[in-house]
Motif scaffolding. Structure first.
Motif, PDB file in Angstrom:
ATOM      1  N   VAL A 229      28.713  41.113  45.030  1.00  0.00           N
ATOM      2  CA  VAL A 229      28.343  39.842  45.630  1.00  0.00           C
ATOM      3  C   VAL A 229      26.582  39.978  45.629  1.00  0.00           C
ATOM      4  O   VAL A 229      26.011  40.792  45.674  1.00  0.00           O
ATOM      5  N   GLY A 230      26.269  38.637  45.104  1.00  0.00           N
ATOM      6  CA  GLY A 230      24.676  38.305  44.761  1.00  0.00           C
ATOM      7  C   GLY A 230      24.586  37.147  45.153  1.00  0.00           C
ATOM      8  O   GLY A 230      24.708  36.015  44.470  1.00  0.00           O
ATOM      9  N   GLY A 231      24.357  36.763  46.330  1.00  0.00           N
ATOM     10  CA  GLY A 231      23.864  35.664  46.980  1.00  0.00           C
ATOM     11  C   GLY A 231      25.066  34.699  47.059  1.00  0.00           C
ATOM     12  O   GLY A 231      26.063  35.179  47.862  1.00  0.00           O
ATOM     13  N   ARG A 232      24.972  33.543  46.492  1.00  0.00           N
ATOM     14  CA  ARG A 232      26.257  32.775  46.409  1.00  0.00           C
ATOM     15  C   ARG A 232      27.268  33.156  45.217  1.00  0.00           C
ATOM     16  O   ARG A 232      28.334  32.523  45.266  1.00  0.00           O
ATOM     17  N   SER A 233      27.035  34.199  44.650  1.00  0.00           N
ATOM     18  CA  SER A 233      27.774  34.570  43.326  1.00  0.00           C
ATOM     19  C   SER A 233      28.623  35.622  43.775  1.00  0.00           C
ATOM     20  O   SER A 233      28.522  36.693  44.587  1.00  0.00           O
ATOM     21  N   LEU A 234      29.687  35.515  43.156  1.00  0.00           N
ATOM     22  CA  LEU A 234      30.940  36.678  43.346  1.00  0.00           C
ATOM     23  C   LEU A 234      31.505  37.080  42.132  1.00  0.00           C
ATOM     24  O   LEU A 234      31.797  36.207  41.447  1.00  0.00           O
ATOM     25  N   GLN A 264      33.209  28.399  50.968  1.00  0.00           N
ATOM     26  CA  GLN A 264      31.955  29.113  50.139  1.00  0.00           C
ATOM     27  C   GLN A 264      32.451  30.402  49.878  1.00  0.00           C
ATOM     28  O   GLN A 264      31.679  31.281  48.955  1.00  0.00           O
ATOM     29  N   GLU A 265      33.684  31.032  50.454  1.00  0.00           N
ATOM     30  CA  GLU A 265      33.985  32.358  50.149  1.00  0.00           C
ATOM     31  C   GLU A 265      34.776  32.584  49.015  1.00  0.00           C
ATOM     32  O   GLU A 265      35.211  33.598  48.335  1.00  0.00           O
ATOM     33  N   PHE A 266      34.892  31.482  48.255  1.00  0.00           N
ATOM     34  CA  PHE A 266      35.721  31.272  46.917  1.00  0.00           C
ATOM     35  C   PHE A 266      34.931  30.782  45.780  1.00  0.00           C
ATOM     36  O   PHE A 266      35.270  29.381  45.565  1.00  0.00           O
ATOM     37  N   PRO A 267      33.895  31.492  45.425  1.00  0.00           N
ATOM     38  CA  PRO A 267      33.219  30.802  44.290  1.00  0.00           C
ATOM     39  C   PRO A 267      33.941  30.443  43.179  1.00  0.00           C
ATOM     40  O   PRO A 267      33.514  29.596  42.444  1.00  0.00           O
ATOM     41  N   GLU A 268      34.805  30.908  42.819  1.00  0.00           N
ATOM     42  CA  GLU A 268      35.530  31.036  41.569  1.00  0.00           C
ATOM     43  C   GLU A 268      36.434  29.786  41.560  1.00  0.00           C
ATOM     44  O   GLU A 268      36.925  29.577  40.602  1.00  0.00           O
ATOM     45  N   ARG A 269      36.917  29.256  42.876  1.00  0.00           N
ATOM     46  CA  ARG A 269      37.453  28.069  42.739  1.00  0.00           C
ATOM     47  C   ARG A 269      36.624  26.851  42.777  1.00  0.00           C
ATOM     48  O   ARG A 269      37.378  25.667  42.766  1.00  0.00           O
ATOM     49  N   ALA A 270      35.221  26.800  42.732  1.00  0.00           N
ATOM     50  CA  ALA A 270      34.475  25.754  42.867  1.00  0.00           C
ATOM     51  C   ALA A 270      34.566  24.829  41.507  1.00  0.00           C
ATOM     52  O   ALA A 270      34.622  25.308  40.356  1.00  0.00           O
ATOM     53  N   LYS A 271      34.634  23.753  41.571  1.00  0.00           N
ATOM     54  CA  LYS A 271      34.763  22.688  40.442  1.00  0.00           C
ATOM     55  C   LYS A 271      33.621  22.456  39.755  1.00  0.00           C
ATOM     56  O   LYS A 271      33.540  22.123  38.572  1.00  0.00           O
ATOM     57  N   ASP A 272      32.510  22.880  40.154  1.00  0.00           N
ATOM     58  CA  ASP A 272      31.207  22.829  39.620  1.00  0.00           C
ATOM     59  C   ASP A 272      30.576  24.026  39.566  1.00  0.00           C
ATOM     60  O   ASP A 272      29.999  24.458  40.801  1.00  0.00           O
ATOM     61  N   ARG A 273      30.769  24.964  38.774  1.00  0.00           N
ATOM     62  CA  ARG A 273      30.191  26.406  38.740  1.00  0.00           C
ATOM     63  C   ARG A 273      29.864  26.790  37.068  1.00  0.00           C
ATOM     64  O   ARG A 273      30.159  26.236  36.302  1.00  0.00           O
ATOM     65  N   TRP A 274      28.997  27.970  37.271  1.00  0.00           N
ATOM     66  CA  TRP A 274      28.858  28.738  36.135  1.00  0.00           C
ATOM     67  C   TRP A 274      29.644  30.078  36.224  1.00  0.00           C
ATOM     68  O   TRP A 274      29.796  30.577  37.434  1.00  0.00           O
ATOM     69  N   TRP A 275      30.055  30.634  35.228  1.00  0.00           N
ATOM     70  CA  TRP A 275      30.678  31.770  35.117  1.00  0.00           C
ATOM     71  C   TRP A 275      30.100  32.620  33.779  1.00  0.00           C
ATOM     72  O   TRP A 275      29.842  32.068  32.858  1.00  0.00           O
ATOM     73  N   GLU A 276      30.361  33.917  33.886  1.00  0.00           N
ATOM     74  CA  GLU A 276      29.640  34.878  33.003  1.00  0.00           C
ATOM     75  C   GLU A 276      30.566  36.012  32.827  1.00  0.00           C
ATOM     76  O   GLU A 276      30.923  36.645  33.927  1.00  0.00           O
ATOM     77  N   THR A 449      31.397  46.626  46.711  1.00  0.00           N
ATOM     78  CA  THR A 449      32.466  46.986  47.723  1.00  0.00           C
ATOM     79  C   THR A 449      33.586  47.159  47.000  1.00  0.00           C
ATOM     80  O   THR A 449      33.952  46.176  46.267  1.00  0.00           O
ATOM     81  N   LYS A 450      34.610  48.092  47.402  1.00  0.00           N
ATOM     82  CA  LYS A 450      36.129  47.973  46.958  1.00  0.00           C
ATOM     83  C   LYS A 450      36.908  47.139  47.714  1.00  0.00           C
ATOM     84  O   LYS A 450      38.119  46.581  47.453  1.00  0.00           O
ATOM     85  N   GLU A 451      36.175  46.532  48.887  1.00  0.00           N
ATOM     86  CA  GLU A 451      36.884  45.567  50.015  1.00  0.00           C
ATOM     87  C   GLU A 451      36.808  44.286  49.591  1.00  0.00           C
ATOM     88  O   GLU A 451      35.683  43.791  49.672  1.00  0.00           O
ATOM     89  N   GLU A 452      37.981  43.479  49.148  1.00  0.00           N
ATOM     90  CA  GLU A 452      37.784  41.970  48.837  1.00  0.00           C
ATOM     91  C   GLU A 452      37.362  41.406  50.329  1.00  0.00           C
ATOM     92  O   GLU A 452      36.410  40.189  50.254  1.00  0.00           O
ATOM     93  N   LYS A 453      37.903  41.576  51.321  1.00  0.00           N
ATOM     94  CA  LYS A 453      37.569  40.900  52.681  1.00  0.00           C
ATOM     95  C   LYS A 453      36.091  40.914  52.904  1.00  0.00           C
ATOM     96  O   LYS A 453      35.438  40.047  53.271  1.00  0.00           O
ATOM     97  N   ILE A 454      35.395  42.181  52.437  1.00  0.00           N
ATOM     98  CA  ILE A 454      33.874  42.441  52.915  1.00  0.00           C
ATOM     99  C   ILE A 454      33.401  41.560  51.995  1.00  0.00           C
ATOM    100  O   ILE A 454      32.412  40.837  52.671  1.00  0.00           O
ATOM    101  N   ALA A 455      33.475  41.347  50.681  1.00  0.00           N
ATOM    102  CA  ALA A 455      32.932  40.970  49.696  1.00  0.00           C
ATOM    103  C   ALA A 455      32.793  39.311  49.962  1.00  0.00           C
ATOM    104  O   ALA A 455      31.743  38.551  49.924  1.00  0.00           O
ATOM    105  N   ARG A 456      34.120  38.734  50.292  1.00  0.00           N
ATOM    106  CA  ARG A 456      34.167  37.349  50.579  1.00  0.00           C
ATOM    107  C   ARG A 456      33.432  37.078  51.904  1.00  0.00           C
ATOM    108  O   ARG A 456      32.773  35.689  52.026  1.00  0.00           O
ATOM    109  N   ALA A 457      33.469  37.767  52.901  1.00  0.00           N
ATOM    110  CA  ALA A 457      32.745  37.499  54.008  1.00  0.00           C
ATOM    111  C   ALA A 457      31.325  37.648  53.951  1.00  0.00           C
ATOM    112  O   ALA A 457      30.601  36.770  54.247  1.00  0.00           O
ATOM    113  N   MET A 458      30.620  38.373  53.013  1.00  0.00           N
ATOM    114  CA  MET A 458      29.352  38.307  52.530  1.00  0.00           C
ATOM    115  C   MET A 458      28.914  37.057  51.988  1.00  0.00           C
ATOM    116  O   MET A 458      27.948  36.573  52.242  1.00  0.00           O
ATOM    117  N   VAL A 459      29.736  36.658  51.060  1.00  0.00           N
ATOM    118  CA  VAL A 459      29.434  35.657  50.348  1.00  0.00           C
ATOM    119  C   VAL A 459      29.414  34.447  51.280  1.00  0.00           C
ATOM    120  O   VAL A 459      28.486  33.178  51.152  1.00  0.00           O
TER     121      VAL A 459
END
Length: 464
Positions: A229-234, A264-276, A449-459
């Motif tokens: 998790v890095g700000g809005r990035s997952l 917001q907790e699913f950045p990979e679903r955004a229609k307008d996004r960057w990925w790396e 973190t190993k926990e997906e729920k924690i990561a998405r909650a933080m985003v």
């Protein structure tokens, strides 16, 4: 112009373009101690003389590259040439002295028995046979380099191949000869880590390949499945060990544009996004020795505007980096011709965003500084991805203690360049159970973190 604040490549450009000697003088003054250290590798007692010769050659050289993108690499080549010439001159002088002594001592042949002469002849026969059996592509560069004393540049011009290809073929040929001579008993086999750099000495003693593979498995299990998790990035890290014991690691992250329509907790679903994506093959995770590095970067929707018209409609480009030897790396890009980058200095070659992989393995009880080489992108025009060029910078990592983020609980490192000028500071922090960890730069950071729920909650809780 205040030359003390001027960049190295600008100083050399002024000298080679206008013969402004004060620019060259500032460049030499700035890096003289570095040059002496490089020259000392050839002859510690004559390092000053080698540097003086290299300065004369700097003045006499003609450089067709303007600006020079790797000024220290340019000077290092000249120092290396002067150093090799010095060694050859010393060897020739020693040979003449030995010949004179041998002529004065008519019984000198008794010093060596017939067994040594036979062994030498057999060794030469083996080398000649192996070289004759090599294909022309490998044999010709070896012959030109070691029998005809031609430089890599001359070989490149004579054979009509890139200088990186010359280096790769010579490296391949020498490795083949070393393996054959070792198998036949002419060379003693070396350990799995034949020559340890300072950082390898710092991290470990000489190890067997099995010990390295075992460490690779531990490293892989630690990083596999981590959410980032890095700000809005997952992001997500996946890792496995292949049949040869190498770590195959993939590092993926998605960043949505502001206002993009998605939870917001699913950045990979955004229609307008960057990925790396970064993929790296580590042969030794402890010393961060890698054999391949691949980057994929792209954008979807409105985010693709950041690419302008520099790539195709898919808004994606790929870069692959392959080490040719300990110094040279081949850069293959989907939007420009292949080229070679020189990573002068010592220690592991590190991409800034992959620093957590190194800092997470560091031993905090050892010496408080160690060398490394940063590899990063330099973009001449921020609106044109085709202007991106990879460059390398030799640096040192200084361990400052457990005084970093968060709350003075992270291990803090400072990275300084070759002139010992402080640069960025980075903190790396882990709980004892390593259930959650983080790497923090001054203005940004990543939580793992190993926990997906924690990561998405933080985003989801990150302010937009």
């Amino acid at each position: 112009m205040n030359s003390k604040n001027e960049l190295d490549h600008s100083l050399l450009s002024r000298f080679y373009r206008n013969r402004e000697f004060e620019a060259l003088a500032e460049f030499v003054r700035r890096h003289r101690n570095w040059a002496i250290r490089r020259a000392a590798q050839f002859s510690p007692t004559d390092a000053e003389d080698i540097v003086q010769i290299s300065i004369l050659r700097l003045i006499a050289s003609e450089c067709g590259e303007d600006p020079i993108h790797n000024p220290l690499g340019w000077w290092n080549k000249i120092i290396a040439g002067a150093g090799v010439d010095h060694l050859r001159s010393r060897e020739r002088r020693k040979s003449r002295e030995d010949a004179a002594i041998e002529l004065a001592d008519r019984n000198s042949y008794d010093r060596f028995g017939p067994e040594e002469d036979i062994a030498r002849e057999q060794l030469l026969d083996v080398i000649q046979t192996e070289m004759d059996g090599m294909g022309d592509k490998v044999r010709r560069p070896l012959v030109l380099r070691f029998l005809k004393d031609r430089s890599y540049t001359e070989i490149s011009r004579l054979l009509g191949i890139p200088i990186g290809t010359v280096s790769s073929r010579i490296h391949r040929g020498l490795n083949h000869l070393k393996n054959v001579l070792t198998e036949r008993g002419y060379l003693y086999p070396k350990s799995a880590n034949p020559t340890l750099s300072p950082i390898e000495e710092k991290f470990s003693v000489k190890q067997s390949r099995q010990e390295i593979v075992d460490q690779n498995r531990l490293f892989s299990s630690k990083w596999d499945g981590l959410w980032m998790v890095g700000g809005r990035s997952l992001g997500r890290v996946s890792s496995r060990v292949d049949m040869n014991g190498n770590v195959m690691l993939k590092w993926r992250e998605d960043t949505p544009m502001k206002g993009s329509t998605c939870p917001q907790e699913f950045p990979e679903r955004a229609k307008d996004r960057w990925w790396e994506e970064k993929e790296i093959v580590l042969s030794d995770s402890r010393s961060f020795c890698w054999s391949a590095l691949r980057f994929r970067e792209g954008a979807i929707g409105r985010a693709s505007r950041r690419f302008g018209n520099t790539v195709d409609s898919k808004s994606e480009f790929v870069t692959e980096i392959s080490p040719l030897n300990d110094v040279e790396m081949k850069i293959q890009s989907s939007f420009k011709e292949d080229y070679i980058v020189e990573a002068q200095g010592e220690g592991p070659i590190i991409i800034n965003s992959l620093l957590p992989l190194v800092l997470g393995e560091a031993n905090h009880d050892c010496d408080n500084s160690w060398p490394l080489r940063f590899l990063g992108e330099w973009q001449e025009d921020e609106n044109d991805f085709r202007s991106t060029t990879w460059v390398s910078l030799a640096a040192k990592a200084k361990y400052l203690g457990k005084i970093g983020q968060p709350m003075n609980q992270g291990h803090l490192y400072e990275f300084v360049n070759m002139q010992d000028e402080p640069g960025q500071r980075v903190s790396h922090w882990e709980t004892e159970e390593t259930e959650i960890s983080g790497t923090f730069w001054e203005a940004e950071g990543w939580i793992y973190t190993k926990e997906e729920k924690i990561a998405r909650a933080m985003v989801a809780s990150t302010p937009q």
